[in-house]
Design a protein around this motif. Structure first.
Motif, PDB file in Angstrom:
ATOM      1  N   LEU A  96       0.842  -1.190   0.000  1.00 42.19           N
ATOM      2  CA  LEU A  96       0.000   0.000   0.000  1.00 42.19           C
ATOM      3  C   LEU A  96       0.881   1.246   0.000  1.00 42.19           C
ATOM      4  O   LEU A  96       2.025   1.218   0.488  1.00 42.19           O
ATOM      5  N   THR A  97       0.365   2.339  -0.538  1.00 46.18           N
ATOM      6  CA  THR A  97       1.057   3.613  -0.400  1.00 46.18           C
ATOM      7  C   THR A  97       0.862   4.152   1.009  1.00 46.18           C
ATOM      8  O   THR A  97      -0.056   3.745   1.730  1.00 46.18           O
ATOM      9  N   ASP A 123       1.721   1.009   5.945  1.00 44.76           N
ATOM     10  CA  ASP A 123       1.380  -0.297   5.383  1.00 44.76           C
ATOM     11  C   ASP A 123       1.620  -1.349   6.470  1.00 44.76           C
ATOM     12  O   ASP A 123       2.751  -1.624   6.859  1.00 44.76           O
ATOM     13  N   ALA A 124       0.545  -1.931   6.986  1.00 43.80           N
ATOM     14  CA  ALA A 124       0.619  -2.886   8.095  1.00 43.80           C
ATOM     15  C   ALA A 124       0.412  -4.327   7.636  1.00 43.80           C
ATOM     16  O   ALA A 124       0.074  -5.192   8.453  1.00 43.80           O
ATOM     17  N   THR A 125       0.622  -4.616   6.362  1.00 39.17           N
ATOM     18  CA  THR A 125       0.334  -5.946   5.817  1.00 39.17           C
ATOM     19  C   THR A 125       1.042  -7.078   6.563  1.00 39.17           C
ATOM     20  O   THR A 125       0.438  -8.136   6.793  1.00 39.17           O
ATOM     21  N   PRO A 126       2.322  -6.932   6.998  1.00 44.27           N
ATOM     22  CA  PRO A 126       2.948  -8.034   7.723  1.00 44.27           C
ATOM     23  C   PRO A 126       2.208  -8.421   9.001  1.00 44.27           C
ATOM     24  O   PRO A 126       2.352  -9.550   9.476  1.00 44.27           O
ATOM     25  N   ALA A 127       1.419  -7.508   9.571  1.00 46.39           N
ATOM     26  CA  ALA A 127       0.687  -7.809  10.800  1.00 46.39           C
ATOM     27  C   ALA A 127      -0.789  -8.061  10.544  1.00 46.39           C
ATOM     28  O   ALA A 127      -1.585  -8.088  11.497  1.00 46.39           O
ATOM     29  N   ALA A 128      -1.174  -8.287   9.282  1.00 46.28           N
ATOM     30  CA  ALA A 128      -2.595  -8.452   8.956  1.00 46.28           C
ATOM     31  C   ALA A 128      -3.218  -9.606   9.750  1.00 46.28           C
ATOM     32  O   ALA A 128      -4.344  -9.487  10.253  1.00 46.28           O
ATOM     33  N   GLY A 129      -2.510 -10.726   9.874  1.00 48.33           N
ATOM     34  CA  GLY A 129      -3.063 -11.872  10.579  1.00 48.33           C
ATOM     35  C   GLY A 129      -3.341 -11.608  12.046  1.00 48.33           C
ATOM     36  O   GLY A 129      -4.257 -12.190  12.632  1.00 48.33           O
ATOM     37  N   THR A 180      -4.197  -7.400   2.598  1.00 48.76           N
ATOM     38  CA  THR A 180      -3.461  -6.208   3.010  1.00 48.76           C
ATOM     39  C   THR A 180      -4.029  -5.656   4.318  1.00 48.76           C
ATOM     40  O   THR A 180      -5.154  -5.961   4.714  1.00 48.76           O
ATOM     41  N   ALA A 181      -3.222  -4.833   4.961  1.00 51.05           N
ATOM     42  CA  ALA A 181      -3.645  -4.147   6.187  1.00 51.05           C
ATOM     43  C   ALA A 181      -2.992  -2.787   6.213  1.00 51.05           C
ATOM     44  O   ALA A 181      -1.857  -2.603   5.749  1.00 51.05           O
ATOM     45  N   ALA A 182      -3.717  -1.822   6.762  1.00 44.44           N
ATOM     46  CA  ALA A 182      -3.206  -0.458   6.881  1.00 44.44           C
ATOM     47  C   ALA A 182      -3.510   0.079   8.259  1.00 44.44           C
ATOM     48  O   ALA A 182      -4.581  -0.180   8.824  1.00 44.44           O
TER      49      ALA A 182
END
Length: 791
Positions: free
Chosen positions: A371-372, A411-417, A424-426
């Protein structure tokens, strides 16, 4: 609280150097000043004659024809003013001021009574500095770790931000997270890479008005600035909370009560491998009622091109900034001894993406993200001050109201789980801040030897923050935390300076203060709302001993700085593990030994200092295992170091050098958030050195100025958590500029990062990705061309 008065201070001063003789009034002296702009001419003349000259009024004066021969000061100044539409008036013993006159015929310098308001004497860069909260302190006699940069010099060098200031003074660090998101540090004292709920270490001021509490640097464009002052060390007695590392004060040019004039600048920029940029800046001064009322307006619109490519998102040249601002001030002379000033400021910064990379040295300007990460920084405020002579003291009262809005995405994708998301997560963070600050200060004296000051201070500050987690694609939020913190501070402060002899002076002061904190927060999915109140009441002292002897000023000081308590929102682990619910206040006790010198008839100037600081219960904004922000108490730390600044001026050449070496360390980590024993305090290099050379030549009606600057910032470590750390290996800075001024026109060409280096400047960009994979490279080689017209 450890008392600064317990610090032992010993000054051994046995220098018996005679004072430099001063050429005054009718005494004849040999002078030689070539044709050039009047401002630089009077600076040259002040050096040769050994007199102080207020050059602030030369902005609208024409160029001088120069002067040569054996003449008295009065006659030489009179000839220097010929054809400039300005006149030199004597305002004291060996002190003059340049003012604009309505008619252009030559006039001679005449003696007038000293005005009720203080003037700004200038011999070279000899200015009256105000960051020390006095109105008559010359920079060369300042018994502090204080630096001052002239606004005209900064304009000629193309400096428009505090990172350019940091390249010209020792010990000032500006992080490189991005415009409107950076933090300021001084002398190695750093509390972490990001701004959060902990109050800023550095007090940032515009014209005595505090700009921020716990927000990042709003990155105000340095447009129409008279000077920038950097005051090092804890300044709790002078400025209260939030000045533990020091103070940076920007002094704008005051409205001119004489006439209508203005200036417009247009600039274009090209960046190697990046997007272009441009800027327009306009200043207008108008005297509405001559000698009574004037207004000054400054506006600007600036675009800075990005240079980071995101290969995963297919984007190029991201990280671009758009900055717009408007500043207006009015000055009303109520009576000959009283003035009223009011002002307004609004600025908006939009950044389309963050500016870090993560693909290694082979692709220093590239990354892959899901994500941007755009951000926005909105700042606006109004203020008013009244200044006048009560007869027995001088009064200054000021009030300001301001608001500050911040929006940022990670961009919080690594912590989405961890938040129940599969794609993706933001993390979106929104901050709304408002402040009202009021101060009344009196300055007076009892005879020639005793000077005093006293005052009252009150501020109210409210910070509302919302942190939300979503998929970043428009889906519903899966986590939301909302908090509101209200902080009020009240203080009674004062000091007294007593001259024991003609050369030895002692200054003692203190601040009695109370900081109150109220906290309310709630988190979705947690039925318990968090609330709490806390307060800190204490006294912070200050002691300075100075020995002023001819070209030298030796000093020793002990001082203290502090920040109030706070709270963490959301669930806490309990026990001794952090984050804890309450955040303890922290304090710094510091000592400094230093000297200033002015040698070889003013051609060589400089200062040096050794310092030590003891920091207790260090507050630091951090991230937990899920990447959510909180405030920790890291433990106790210490810093010690040495710094120096020196400048040599000889004819058309000026050389300067600045260096600092410090040893910041965490000596006693808090076991609840242990970063390791003897861990480096984060985000500041152990040493840095900068230098520059300027050559100025006058050809007919043109002045040509060239400047080369080089600097090196040493390695930097950033420990984000007990398991995450990053390191910068150090980086080289460089710039080259050439400018030409002809009458009311000026053109300058500048090149930054001459060697097109991509060194990592800041090893942090996102709390959800490993710090070791992140680098923030220097902006590639960038060329700028600017044209200025005065009217």
């Amino acid at each position: 609280m450890v008392r600064a008065f317990l610090c032992a201070l010993v000054v051994v001063c046995g220098v018996t150097t005679p004072s430099i003789s001063m050429a005054q009034g009718r005494s004849a002296l040999q002078v030689s000043v070539s044709p050039q702009p009047l401002r630089s001419a009077v600076l040259d003349f002040g050096l040769q004659a050994g007199v102080s000259i207020d050059a602030a009024g030369t902005e609208r004066c024409g160029p001088t024809r120069g002067v040569r021969g054996r003449l008295s000061v009065d006659v030489a100044l009179s000839r220097l003013m010929l054809g400039t539409h300005c006149v030199a008036t004597r305002v004291g013993d060996g002190a003059y001021r340049i003012v604009r006159v309505a008619a252009s015929p030559p006039v001679v310098a005449r003696t007038i009574a000293a005005p009720p308001t203080p003037v700004t004497p200038t011999t070279l860069d000899e200015v009256v500095v105000t960051a020390s909260r006095t109105d008559n302190l010359l920079l060369s006699r300042a018994p502090y770790g204080l630096s001052s940069l002239d606004g005209v010099t900064l304009e000629r060098a193309g400096v428009s931000d505090l990172d350019g200031v940091a390249a010209r003074v020792s010990g000032l660090t500006v992080t490189n997270l991005g415009p409107g998101r950076d933090k300021l540090f001084i002398r190695g004292l750093a509390d972490g890479p990001v701004a959060g709920q902990a109050q800023s270490l550095i007090g940032l001021y515009l014209d005595d008005v505090r700009l921020t509490y716990d927000a990042p640097d709003p990155a105000l464009r340095l447009a129409d600035i008279e000077r920038v002052e950097v005051l090092r060390g804890p300044q709790g007695a002078l400025y209260g909370a939030g000045s533990m590392g020091g103070v940076v004060q920007m002094v704008s040019r005051a409205p001119d009560l004489d006439g209508f004039y203005g200036r417009v600048t247009a600039e274009g920029a090209l960046t190697a491998g990046g997007a272009p940029g441009d800027a327009v800046e306009l200043m207008i001064n108008a005297a509405i009622l001559r000698d009574r009322l004037a207004v000054r307006v400054v506006g600007y619109d600036e675009t800075v091109g990005g240079y980071i490519d995101d290969e995963a998102l297919g984007l190029s040249n991201t990280g671009g900034m758009h900055r717009q601002g408007l500043r207006a001030a009015a000055l009303l002379r109520l009576t000959p001894g009283w003035t009223l000033k009011t002002g307004f400021l609004a600025q908006t910064i939009d950044v389309d993406d963050s500016q870090y990379a993560n693909l290694g040295a082979d692709e220093p300007y590239a990354r892959r993200r899901s994500l941007t990460e755009p951000s926005r920084n909105d700042f606006d405020g109004v203020w008013a001050s009244v200044d006048g002579d009560l007869g027995w003291a001088r009064l200054r009262a000021s009030s300001s109201v301001q608001s500050h809005g911040l929006d940022a995405r990670y961009d919080a994708t690594p912590a989405a789980g961890l938040f129940g998301l599969t794609g993706t997560a933001a993390l979106d963070q929104a901050d709304d801040l408002s402040a009202a600050v009021h101060e009344v200060r009196l300055n007076g004296d009892f005879g020639a030897r005793l000077k005093w000051s006293a005052g009252l201070f009150f501020s109210e500050y409210t910070h509302t923050r919302t942190v939300a987690i979503s998929d970043g694609q428009g889906g519903p939020g899966v986590y939301r935390q909302h908090r509101r913190d209200h902080v009020d501070e009240a203080a009674l402060f004062g000091d007294a300076a007593y001259a024991l002899t003609d050369h030895l002076k002692i200054t003692a002061g203190a601040r009695l203060f109370r900081i109150g904190v109220e906290h309310r927060s709630e988190t979705d999915g947690d039925p318990t709302q968090v609330s709490g109140e806390d307060a800190l009441v204490d006294i912070t002292p200050r002691l300075v001993i100075e020995y002023d002897r001819g070209p030298f000023v030796f000093y020793a000081l002990a001082t203290e700085g502090y920040r109030g308590p706070g709270f963490n929102a959301g669930a806490v682990p309990g026990g001794d593990q952090q984050p804890g619910r309450r955040v303890k206040p922290d304090e710094i006790v510091a000592g400094e030994l230093g000297a200033r010198f002015t040698l070889f008839e003013g051609r060589l100037r400089g200062r040096s200092a050794v310092f030590v600081a003891d920091w207790r219960n260090i507050q630091s904004d951090r991230f937990d295992a899920r990447g959510l922000p909180f405030t920790a108490n890291l433990g106790d730390g210490r810093n010690r170091g040495i710094e120096g600044e020196v400048e040599w001026r000889d004819g058309p050449w000026t050389l300067d050098a600045h260096a600092v070496v410090n040893d910041p360390e965490l000596t006693r980590p808090d076991p609840g958030f242990a970063l390791g024993t003897d861990t480096r305090l984060p985000a500041v290099a152990d040493f840095s050195v900068q230098g520059g050379v300027v050559h100025e030549v006058h050809l007919a009606h043109a002045t040509v100025r060239s400047e080369l600057r080089l600097g090196y910032v040493g390695p930097t470590d950033i420990a984000l958590s007990p398991t995450s750390a990053g390191a910068s290996a150090g980086y080289l800075t460089s710039s080259l500029g050439v400018g030409v001024e002809i009458d009311c026109w000026a053109i300058r060409a500048l090149v930054d990062n001459l060697f097109n280096r991509s060194d990592d400047t800041f090893t942090f960009g996102n709390p959800f990705y490993a710090s070791g994979d992140i680098s923030t490279p220097q902006r590639p080689l960038t060329a700028r061309l600017a044209l200025t017209a005065r009217f």
